[in-house]
Design a protein around this motif. Structure first.
Motif, PDB file in Angstrom:
ATOM      1  N   GLY A  55       0.786  -1.218   0.000  1.00  0.00           N
ATOM      2  CA  GLY A  55       0.000   0.000   0.000  1.00  0.00           C
ATOM      3  C   GLY A  55       0.818   1.267   0.000  1.00  0.00           C
ATOM      4  N   ARG A  74       6.136   3.321 -10.898  1.00  0.00           N
ATOM      5  CA  ARG A  74       4.894   4.001 -10.530  1.00  0.00           C
ATOM      6  C   ARG A  74       3.905   3.977 -11.692  1.00  0.00           C
ATOM      7  NH1 ARG A  74       2.528   8.906 -11.269  1.00  0.00           N
ATOM      8  NH2 ARG A  74       1.283   9.718  -9.546  1.00  0.00           N
ATOM      9  N   TRP A  77       2.510   0.471 -12.061  1.00  0.00           N
ATOM     10  CA  TRP A  77       1.509   0.149 -11.040  1.00  0.00           C
ATOM     11  C   TRP A  77       0.195   0.860 -11.320  1.00  0.00           C
ATOM     12  CZ3 TRP A  77       1.804  -4.011  -8.499  1.00  0.00           C
ATOM     13  CH2 TRP A  77       3.024  -4.509  -8.036  1.00  0.00           C
ATOM     14  N   ALA A  81      -3.244  -1.149 -11.841  1.00  0.00           N
ATOM     15  CA  ALA A  81      -4.376  -0.867 -10.958  1.00  0.00           C
ATOM     16  C   ALA A  81      -5.619  -0.548 -11.779  1.00  0.00           C
ATOM     17  CB  ALA A  81      -4.045   0.279 -10.013  1.00  0.00           C
ATOM     18  N   LEU A  88      -5.389   3.582  -7.055  1.00  0.00           N
ATOM     19  CA  LEU A  88      -4.031   3.583  -6.530  1.00  0.00           C
ATOM     20  C   LEU A  88      -3.572   5.004  -6.368  1.00  0.00           C
ATOM     21  CD1 LEU A  88      -1.438   1.912  -5.854  1.00  0.00           C
ATOM     22  CD2 LEU A  88      -0.816   2.187  -8.239  1.00  0.00           C
TER      23      LEU A  88
END
Length: 88
Positions: A55, A74, A77, A81, A88
């Motif tokens: 998280g 980043r 991700w 997501a 996210l």
């Protein structure tokens, strides 16, 4: 009781042990590269380290090449997501 599926010949290019965030990240990358991936998990649901620790993503504590890797991760991700349907 956990279930599993295999390819008809049982072959895999990549076997990932553990369906936590790191294991699944490797599985996703393997699939993106066209590999046949098998993920092995001992539990039916999330109970390990990923469920307790996942998280937090910190890209600002990096510099140089490490910052470039962090910023690329980043973006990756954020894309995953969105595909998985969670914020996210």
């Amino acid at each position: 009781m956990p279930t599993h599926t295999t390819t008809p010949d049982g072959a895999a290019d990549l076997v990932v042990v553990g369906a936590g965030i790191v294991g699944l990240a490797h599985a996703v990358e393997g699939l993106a590269r066209g590999l046949k991936v098998h993920v092995i998990e001992r539990d039916e649901r999330a109970v390990g380290a990923s469920i307790r620790n996942f998280g937090h993503i910190c890209a600002t504590a990096q510099s140089g090449q490490a910052l470039a890797y962090a910023l690329a991760a980043r973006e990756h991700w954020l894309t995953l997501a969105a595909k998985a349907g969670f914020g996210l």
